[in-house]
Design a protein around this motif. Structure first.
Motif, short mmCIF file in Angstrom:
data_model
loop_
_atom_site.label_atom_id
_atom_site.label_comp_id
_atom_site.label_asym_id
_atom_site.label_seq_id
_atom_site.Cartn_x
_atom_site.Cartn_y
_atom_site.Cartn_z
N ARG A 153 182.25 7.92 -35.16
CA ARG A 153 182.69 7.48 -36.49
C ARG A 153 181.54 7.01 -37.38
N THR A 154 180.38 6.75 -36.80
CA THR A 154 179.30 6.13 -37.58
C THR A 154 178.67 7.06 -38.60
N GLY A 155 178.81 8.36 -38.43
CA GLY A 155 178.10 9.30 -39.30
C GLY A 155 176.66 9.50 -38.89
N LEU A 156 176.29 8.97 -37.73
CA LEU A 156 174.91 9.14 -37.24
C LEU A 156 174.60 10.62 -37.03
N PHE A 157 175.61 11.37 -36.60
CA PHE A 157 175.46 12.81 -36.40
C PHE A 157 176.42 13.55 -37.32
N ALA A 158 176.02 14.75 -37.71
CA ALA A 158 176.85 15.57 -38.60
C ALA A 158 178.13 16.00 -37.89
N PRO A 159 179.20 16.29 -38.63
CA PRO A 159 180.46 16.72 -38.02
C PRO A 159 180.25 17.93 -37.11
N GLY A 160 180.87 17.88 -35.95
CA GLY A 160 180.82 18.98 -35.01
C GLY A 160 179.67 18.93 -34.03
N LEU A 259 179.76 9.31 -16.74
CA LEU A 259 180.38 8.27 -17.57
C LEU A 259 179.38 7.18 -17.91
N THR A 260 178.59 6.75 -16.93
CA THR A 260 177.62 5.68 -17.22
C THR A 260 176.55 6.16 -18.19
N ARG A 261 176.15 7.43 -18.09
CA ARG A 261 175.15 7.96 -19.01
C ARG A 261 175.69 8.02 -20.43
N LEU A 262 176.95 8.43 -20.57
CA LEU A 262 177.51 8.48 -21.92
C LEU A 262 177.71 7.06 -22.46
N TYR A 263 178.03 6.12 -21.58
CA TYR A 263 178.16 4.73 -22.03
C TYR A 263 176.83 4.23 -22.60
N TYR A 264 175.75 4.44 -21.88
CA TYR A 264 174.45 3.95 -22.37
C TYR A 264 173.98 4.75 -23.57
N ALA A 265 174.33 6.04 -23.66
CA ALA A 265 174.07 6.77 -24.89
C ALA A 265 174.77 6.09 -26.05
N GLY A 266 176.02 5.65 -25.82
CA GLY A 266 176.77 4.95 -26.85
C GLY A 266 176.12 3.65 -27.26
N VAL A 267 175.61 2.89 -26.28
CA VAL A 267 174.94 1.62 -26.59
C VAL A 267 173.69 1.88 -27.43
N LEU A 268 172.88 2.84 -27.01
CA LEU A 268 171.63 3.15 -27.73
C LEU A 268 171.90 3.68 -29.13
N LEU A 269 172.86 4.58 -29.25
CA LEU A 269 173.13 5.20 -30.54
C LEU A 269 173.87 4.26 -31.48
N SER A 270 174.67 3.34 -30.94
CA SER A 270 175.28 2.32 -31.79
C SER A 270 174.22 1.44 -32.41
N ALA A 271 173.21 1.08 -31.61
CA ALA A 271 172.10 0.29 -32.15
C ALA A 271 171.32 1.08 -33.19
N SER A 272 171.13 2.37 -32.93
CA SER A 272 170.43 3.23 -33.90
C SER A 272 171.21 3.31 -35.21
N ALA A 273 172.54 3.46 -35.10
CA ALA A 273 173.36 3.55 -36.31
C ALA A 273 173.33 2.25 -37.09
N ALA A 274 173.37 1.11 -36.37
CA ALA A 274 173.34 -0.18 -37.06
C ALA A 274 172.04 -0.37 -37.84
#
Length: 333
Positions: A153-160, A259-274
């Motif tokens: 939802r952050t818009g960090l990456f383009a749709p798709g 699952l753990t790799r996608l979780y940490y991807a989410g943590v890292l990319l959430s910080a990047s988006a912020a």
């Protein structure tokens, strides 16, 4: 403590830390109260000196929508079991803890080298799992999905751009069997920054992610961060299980590692988006571990910077799809 100006947040955390020290030690004078560098959780840690002894005062940062309400109960159980440093004051309402300060030595100095370290970690995680049960919180695949939905939802990456990752996550969730009866007390974030070596033994710290979980979550995170080679992985699993793992175990471990790799991807990319906002990035190309480490050494990527977290997040996204192990999370710090 809620979101706001960083200076106001720090001042509020410092006031909370002083109140916690008074609650723990009464009128004993505080000789020093110095801030320490915080971790990825956004907490405000302080080192305090009271009565000739040093303590760590950890004030939790602004509350996250994914905040675990049971972290302090898990910390208390772990401290009573001698897995976490002793607690001198704990207040869940103000989200502050006063604990023993551990004089940390590099994990690289652990006697016997990395094989002995991973055996010790296997023993330590086994002790966590054998404690009084931590409270239940959420099914791990669900919290991964919630964090991933936030990234999308952050818009960090383009749709798709992230559709393949979403499809694989959905496939794993369909095939992965969650069994509440098989869950155990889990730290859920045993990465190097949360493992302290005092010269004699290991301690686990930072319990904000701790709750009952699939026992393979802690194992998967440890393997990716501290046992990169096949020999080290075999050493860890043999020590942790007390036997050689069978094929069915490896199939489930593969699901949990994804699952753990996608979780940490989410943590890292959430910080990047912020930090960066909506970049609408269309490029998922990620460097190899060797290329990433070279970029850090040469200064082309700065430890802790938003663009470094973004690149490492892409590496974790690639690992999620390819099953090629990512670098440890300490690679970007």
């Amino acid at each position: 403590m809620t979101g706001g100006d960083p200076e106001d947040l720090f001042a509020s955390a410092q006031e909370t830390a002083r109140a916690a020290l008074q609650a723990a030690f009464g009128r004993a004078p505080v000789a020093a109260l110095a801030p320490l560098s915080g971790g990825a959780s956004g907490a405000f840690p302080f080192r305090a000196q009271v009565g000739g002894r040093r303590y760590l005062v950890r004030v939790e940062g602004p509350a996250s929508p994914l905040r675990n309400p049971h972290q302090y109960e898990a910390m208390r159980i772990a401290a009573e079991a001698g897995i976490a440093p002793a607690i001198h004051h704990l207040d869940a309402a103000t989200r502050v803890a006063v604990i023993d300060f551990v004089d940390e030595q590099p994990l690289s100095t652990y006697p016997g080298g990395r094989p002995a370290l991973v055996r010790a970690l296997a023993e330590l995680l086994g002790r966590v799992q054998a404690t009084s049960p931590f409270p239940a919180f959420v099914e791990y695949p669900n919290i991964v999905a919630r964090l991933w939905a936030h990234v999308c939802r952050t818009g960090l990456f383009a749709p798709g751009v992230l559709d393949a990752h979403t499809a694989r996550l959905e496939a794993i969730r369909r095939s992965y069997a969650w069994d509440p009866a098989s869950t155990v007390s889990s730290h859920n974030d045993p990465v190097p920054r949360n493992i302290l070596f005092d010269g004699a033994r290991l301690w686990l710290i930072d319990w904000e992610s701790a709750y009952r979980n699939d026992p393979l979550v802690d194992a998967a995170i440890t393997l990716d961060n501290l046992a990169p080679s096949a020999d080290l992985q075999s050493t860890f699993l043999q020590a942790w299980l007390g036997r050689a793992p069978d094929d069915a175990f490896h199939v489930r471990l593969g699901q949990v590692r994804a699952l753990t790799r996608l979780y940490y991807a989410g943590v890292l990319l959430s910080a990047s988006a912020a930090a960066s906002g909506a970049l609408a990035d269309t490029d998922l190309a990620a460097p190899t571990t060797a290329q990433f480490q070279r970029a850090i050494r040469e200064g082309r990527l700065k430890p802790g910077a938003a663009d470094t977290r973004h690149v490492l997040g892409k590496m974790y996204l690639a690992s999620f799809l390819t099953d090629v192990a990512p670098p440890g999370l300490d690679a970007a710090t």
